[in-house]
Design a protein around this motif. Structure first.
Motif, PDB file in Angstrom:
ATOM      1  N   ASP A  32       1.183  -1.118   0.235  1.00 20.36           N
ATOM      2  CA  ASP A  32      -0.146   0.114   0.080  1.00 20.36           C
ATOM      3  C   ASP A  32       1.047   1.112  -0.450  1.00 20.36           C
ATOM      4  O   ASP A  32       2.069   1.090   0.513  1.00 20.36           O
ATOM      5  N   GLU A  40       0.923   3.756   1.516  1.00 16.55           N
ATOM      6  CA  GLU A  40       1.264   4.113   2.975  1.00 16.55           C
ATOM      7  C   GLU A  40       2.646   4.344   3.863  1.00 16.55           C
ATOM      8  O   GLU A  40       2.721   5.289   4.599  1.00 16.55           O
ATOM      9  N   THR A  82      -3.582   4.484  -2.530  1.00 14.27           N
ATOM     10  CA  THR A  82      -3.503   4.475  -0.818  1.00 14.27           C
ATOM     11  C   THR A  82      -5.012   2.985  -1.209  1.00 14.27           C
ATOM     12  O   THR A  82      -5.383   2.399  -1.805  1.00 14.27           O
ATOM     13  N   ALA A  83      -5.590   3.286   0.631  1.00 14.32           N
ATOM     14  CA  ALA A  83      -6.335   1.831   0.896  1.00 14.32           C
ATOM     15  C   ALA A  83      -7.241   2.782   0.352  1.00 14.32           C
ATOM     16  O   ALA A  83      -8.729   1.524   0.099  1.00 14.32           O
ATOM     17  N   LYS A 110      -8.175   1.946  -3.229  1.00 15.82           N
ATOM     18  CA  LYS A 110      -8.502   0.758  -3.793  1.00 15.82           C
ATOM     19  C   LYS A 110     -10.268  -0.176  -3.757  1.00 15.82           C
ATOM     20  O   LYS A 110     -10.386  -0.554  -4.953  1.00 15.82           O
ATOM     21  N   ASP A 111     -11.154   0.861  -3.440  1.00 17.68           N
ATOM     22  CA  ASP A 111     -12.570   0.839  -4.191  1.00 17.68           C
ATOM     23  C   ASP A 111     -12.980   1.786  -4.512  1.00 17.68           C
ATOM     24  O   ASP A 111     -14.547   1.476  -4.720  1.00 17.68           O
ATOM     25  N   LEU A 129     -12.403   7.776   3.908  1.00 20.21           N
ATOM     26  CA  LEU A 129     -11.110   7.838   5.638  1.00 20.21           C
ATOM     27  C   LEU A 129     -11.742   9.307   6.206  1.00 20.21           C
ATOM     28  O   LEU A 129     -11.874  10.330   6.364  1.00 20.21           O
TER      29      LEU A 129
END
Length: 176
Positions: free
Chosen positions: A66, A68, A75-76, A79-80, A99
C-alpha cells in the motif's frame, strides 16, 4: 477417407472456435454503462515493473502493498473507487469508503469527468481514478463483457523523468 478428414477438420475448427475467447457482441459503451454501481479495479499489472520511491519494484500494483507504507502504488482509499460510465459521456468516480481523517483529500470526493469510446478502434478515453490532474487518458480495450473489463494504459512518469514508461494492464469488475 477424404470425407473422414473433412469431418475431422470441420470438427477441429468448431472446437478451436469454441475455445477461443470472444469479445462481447454488445458495444463497449453499452457494456460500460451496464454496471450501474460502476466498475472497480481488481488488478493492475505493470510492464516493466513500476519502481516506487522506496526502490520497491512491483509488477502487480493493485494487490501488492500500500502507498501509505511505501510498499504499494495505491492508497487504501483508492482501492474501492468505482468508475460509473453514464449517459452522454459523463463519467463519475465514486470514492467508495471515505477516510474520516481527511475528507478534503481529492480522493475523498466524487469526481465528474467525461469519457469517450471509439468502438471501431476499441479505444476508451477517461479519467483514471488515481490521477488527480483531470487529464483524460487514452486506453485500448483488451477484452470486455458484462463481468469484466480489461484495458491497457501507457503512462509516462512526468514527475520523475528518469523513470521509464510503464504500460499497465488494468482489470475491472462490476461494483457490488
Amino acid at each position: 477417407m477424404k470425407k473422414t478428414l473433412s469431418v475431422l477438420a470441420i470438427a477441429a475448427m468448431v472446437m478451436l472456435t469454441a475455445c477461443t475467447p470472444q469479445q462481447s457482441e454488445t458495444p463497449i459503451t453499452d457494456i460500460l454503462k451496464s454496471a450501474k454501481k460502476g466498475w472497480v479495479m481488481t488488478s493492475v499489472k505493470s510492464v516493466p515493473a513500476y519502481v516506487l520511491e522506496s526502490g520497491v519494484a512491483l509488477e502487480e500494483l493493485y494487490a501488492d502493498g500500500d502507498y501509505e507504507h511505501n510498499t504499494g502504488f495505491f492508497t487504501a482509499a483508492e482501492k474501492d473507487d468505482a468508475i460509473i460510465f453514464g449517459e452522454n459521456g459523463v463519467q463519475t468516480i465514486d470514492p467508495g469508503t471515505l477516510l474520516p481523517d481527511d475528507p478534503t483529500e481529492p480522493y475523498q470526493v466524487a469526481t465528474v469527468a467525461t469519457y469517450t469510446v471509439n468502438e471501431a478502434t476499441e479505444e476508451l478515453s477517461f479519467q483514471m481514478p488515481w490521477e488527480y490532474d483531470d487529464a483524460i487518458e487514452k486506453c485500448s480495450v483488451q477484452s470486455y463483457d458484462k463481468n469484466q473489463l480489461v484495458i491497457k494504459y501507457t503512462r509516462n512518469d512526468d514527475s520523475n523523468p528518469t523513470k521509464s514508461q510503464n504500460t499497465f494492464t488494468i482489470t475491472y469488475v462490476p461494483a457490488k
